[in-house]
Write a protein that holds these residues in place. Structure first.
Motif, mmCIF file in Angstrom:
data_model
loop_
_atom_site.group_PDB
_atom_site.id
_atom_site.type_symbol
_atom_site.label_atom_id
_atom_site.label_comp_id
_atom_site.label_asym_id
_atom_site.label_seq_id
_atom_site.Cartn_x
_atom_site.Cartn_y
_atom_site.Cartn_z
ATOM 1 N N VAL A 73 38.124 8.372 -7.348
ATOM 2 C CA VAL A 73 37.886 9.414 -6.354
ATOM 3 C C VAL A 73 37.151 8.782 -5.173
ATOM 4 O O VAL A 73 36.085 8.177 -5.358
ATOM 5 N N ASP A 74 37.732 8.870 -3.973
ATOM 6 C CA ASP A 74 37.102 8.348 -2.750
ATOM 7 C C ASP A 74 36.472 6.968 -2.959
ATOM 8 O O ASP A 74 35.291 6.757 -2.654
ATOM 9 N N PRO A 75 37.218 5.995 -3.453
ATOM 10 C CA PRO A 75 36.610 4.692 -3.723
ATOM 11 C C PRO A 75 36.289 3.934 -2.434
ATOM 12 O O PRO A 75 37.178 3.451 -1.742
ATOM 13 N N PHE A 76 35.020 3.823 -2.103
ATOM 14 C CA PHE A 76 34.562 3.093 -0.918
ATOM 15 C C PHE A 76 33.547 2.064 -1.386
ATOM 16 O O PHE A 76 32.407 2.387 -1.693
ATOM 17 N N LEU A 77 33.981 0.819 -1.463
ATOM 18 C CA LEU A 77 33.143 -0.253 -1.978
ATOM 19 C C LEU A 77 32.734 -1.272 -0.918
ATOM 20 O O LEU A 77 31.760 -1.998 -1.108
ATOM 21 N N SER A 78 33.447 -1.318 0.193
ATOM 22 C CA SER A 78 33.152 -2.323 1.220
ATOM 23 C C SER A 78 31.803 -2.079 1.892
ATOM 24 O O SER A 78 31.126 -3.027 2.297
ATOM 25 N N ARG A 79 31.416 -0.816 2.061
ATOM 26 C CA ARG A 79 30.079 -0.440 2.516
ATOM 27 C C ARG A 79 29.657 -1.215 3.775
ATOM 28 O O ARG A 79 28.567 -1.788 3.851
ATOM 29 N N ILE A 80 30.535 -1.237 4.760
ATOM 30 C CA ILE A 80 30.266 -1.976 5.996
ATOM 31 C C ILE A 80 29.151 -1.312 6.798
ATOM 32 O O ILE A 80 28.899 -0.112 6.688
ATOM 33 N N ASP A 81 28.460 -2.091 7.605
ATOM 34 C CA ASP A 81 27.328 -1.613 8.387
ATOM 35 C C ASP A 81 27.811 -1.130 9.751
ATOM 36 O O ASP A 81 28.224 -1.928 10.598
ATOM 37 N N THR A 82 27.749 0.178 9.953
ATOM 38 C CA THR A 82 28.155 0.763 11.237
ATOM 39 C C THR A 82 26.959 1.110 12.115
ATOM 40 O O THR A 82 27.136 1.614 13.226
ATOM 41 N N GLY A 83 25.756 0.883 11.603
ATOM 42 C CA GLY A 83 24.564 1.302 12.322
ATOM 43 C C GLY A 83 24.180 2.741 12.059
ATOM 44 O O GLY A 83 23.219 3.242 12.653
ATOM 45 N N LEU A 84 24.890 3.412 11.177
ATOM 46 C CA LEU A 84 24.622 4.824 10.915
ATOM 47 C C LEU A 84 23.203 5.052 10.414
ATOM 48 O O LEU A 84 22.567 6.057 10.745
ATOM 49 N N PHE A 85 22.689 4.108 9.614
ATOM 50 C CA PHE A 85 21.358 4.268 9.041
ATOM 51 C C PHE A 85 20.286 3.498 9.805
ATOM 52 O O PHE A 85 19.103 3.784 9.663
ATOM 53 N N ARG A 98 36.246 -5.417 2.048
ATOM 54 C CA ARG A 98 35.561 -6.476 1.302
ATOM 55 C C ARG A 98 36.273 -6.693 -0.034
ATOM 56 O O ARG A 98 35.905 -6.139 -1.060
ATOM 57 N N THR A 99 37.304 -7.524 -0.020
ATOM 58 C CA THR A 99 38.056 -7.759 -1.247
ATOM 59 C C THR A 99 37.200 -8.427 -2.320
ATOM 60 O O THR A 99 37.436 -8.238 -3.515
ATOM 61 N N ASP A 100 36.190 -9.196 -1.906
ATOM 62 C CA ASP A 100 35.322 -9.866 -2.873
ATOM 63 C C ASP A 100 34.472 -8.863 -3.651
ATOM 64 O O ASP A 100 34.076 -9.128 -4.789
ATOM 65 N N VAL A 101 34.213 -7.700 -3.057
ATOM 66 C CA VAL A 101 33.462 -6.652 -3.737
ATOM 67 C C VAL A 101 34.405 -5.767 -4.543
ATOM 68 O O VAL A 101 34.071 -5.331 -5.659
ATOM 69 N N ILE A 102 35.581 -5.507 -4.000
ATOM 70 C CA ILE A 102 36.513 -4.587 -4.653
ATOM 71 C C ILE A 102 37.162 -5.212 -5.884
ATOM 72 O O ILE A 102 37.221 -4.584 -6.960
ATOM 73 N N ASP A 103 37.664 -6.414 -5.757
ATOM 74 C CA ASP A 103 38.494 -7.001 -6.811
ATOM 75 C C ASP A 103 37.817 -7.048 -8.188
ATOM 76 O O ASP A 103 38.463 -6.729 -9.199
#
Length: 325
Positions: A73-85, A98-103
């Motif tokens: 469900v909604d798999p988001f693993l790359s967690r890129i930095d957009t400056g949102l936080f 980020r294939t290194d995180v997903i694979d």
């Protein structure tokens, strides 16, 4: 499939002693489960054949293992930095998978359920679908975005809400939902895609695209409702009565009576699991990082659930911890 009466009976019979386990350890209090911090991906050898486990991947993302089948469900693993936080927020941030995180974490998947197509819900989905061959379910926008990424139409299923999809040992009911609104009563990156666009490049290229919820019913197991955003069309929830609800935390008060309407519409679930409370632009590492303002909101959400639905157990999840309901 479990009947509605059976689910209500089980919930009512154990309303004050709902069992949530992490590998057999009780974890039902409104604090993160005390699991050893780990970024190691779950391996097939670690799963019990026939067992149903739920692992949170941050934001609204889940891995559900049902025996030898896996639902995401909604798999988001790359967690890129957009400056949102950290600021300033960059809507032109490039989509970098980020294939290194997903694979290491996605060894298989049968289906992927997409609540909406913002980057922190959909961005990794096309890569995961290509890697695993999973069928992607989502709005018409998700369908057209999938085509834009080169997924075949035979691997994409557009749904609207109301569909009940039978997979044998479990079913998925699609529920029409709504996206939360910011303090300006607006939705970030609004819009839909009614035809395949060019392949998205930046996070702004992934609009909300309408929002769905999903009710997963496991044969001889739990019924679990997944949200991806903090608004609700409560009339669409009539009769769902899940055992467990994965509930997105509000980041603004512009949606009136969100939790009262949601919990009443779901018939006051036995277990309520807050999600989308973490800083999802950091590494997937326990304890989940929470911004100070979001920590306050999370505490307020826990208190509100206890007040509105005192018979519900609140479980604040940690990353990649196997929960059994």
């Amino acid at each position: 499939m479990p009947s509605l009466d059976r689910r209500r009976f089980l919930r009512d019979a154990a309303a004050t002693s709902a069992l949530v386990s992490t590998g057999g350890l009780a974890a039902g209090v409104a604090t993160p489960a005390q699991a050893a911090p780990s970024t190691a991906a779950p391996t097939p050898a670690a799963r019990r054949r026939g067992a149903v486990s739920f692992r949170w991947w941050g934001t609204a993302g889940w891995r559900v293992d049902i025996g030898e089948r896996t639902v995401l469900v909604d798999p988001f693993l790359s967690r890129i930095d957009t400056g949102l936080f950290t600021g300033p927020f960059n809507p032109a941030k490039a989509l970098t998978v980020r294939t290194d995180v997903i694979d290491p974490r996605v060894d298989r998947a049968m289906t992927v359920l997409v609540t909406h197509t913002h980057w922190d819900h959909f961005m990794d989905v096309p890569y995961i679908a290509k890697r695993t061959g999973a069928r992607v379910f989502g709005t018409l926008t998700a369908y057209h975005l999938g085509l834009a990424y080169g997924l075949p139409s035979t691997q994409l299923s557009a749904v609207k809400g109301g569909e009940v999809l039978d997979f044998g040992d479990h079913s998925v009911e699609v529920v029409g939902a709504l996206h939360s609104r910011n303090p300006s009563y607006s939705v970030a990156f609004p819009g839909v895609r009614v035809s395949p666009p060019p392949q998205p490049v930046t996070i702004a290229d992934l609009p909300e695209g309408d929002t769905l919820g999903y009710l997963l019913r496991v044969d001889s197991g739990p019924s679990v409702y997944f949200t991806g955003a903090s608004d609700v069309a409560e009339r669409n929830l009539t009769g769902l009565a899940p055992d467990v609800a994965m509930v997105a935390m509000q980041n603004a008060t512009t949606t009136g009576d969100y939790l009262p309407r949601l919990l009443a519409g779901l018939d006051y679930p036995k277990v309520v699991v807050p999600v989308h409370y973490d800083n999802f632009e950091t590494a997937l590492q326990n304890p989940p990082p929470v911004a100070p303002t979001d920590r306050t909101r999370l505490n307020e959400m826990i208190a509100a659930v206890r007040r509105i639905s005192p018979r519900s157990r609140v479980l604040v999840p940690e990353y990649e911890t196997a929960y059994h309901f």
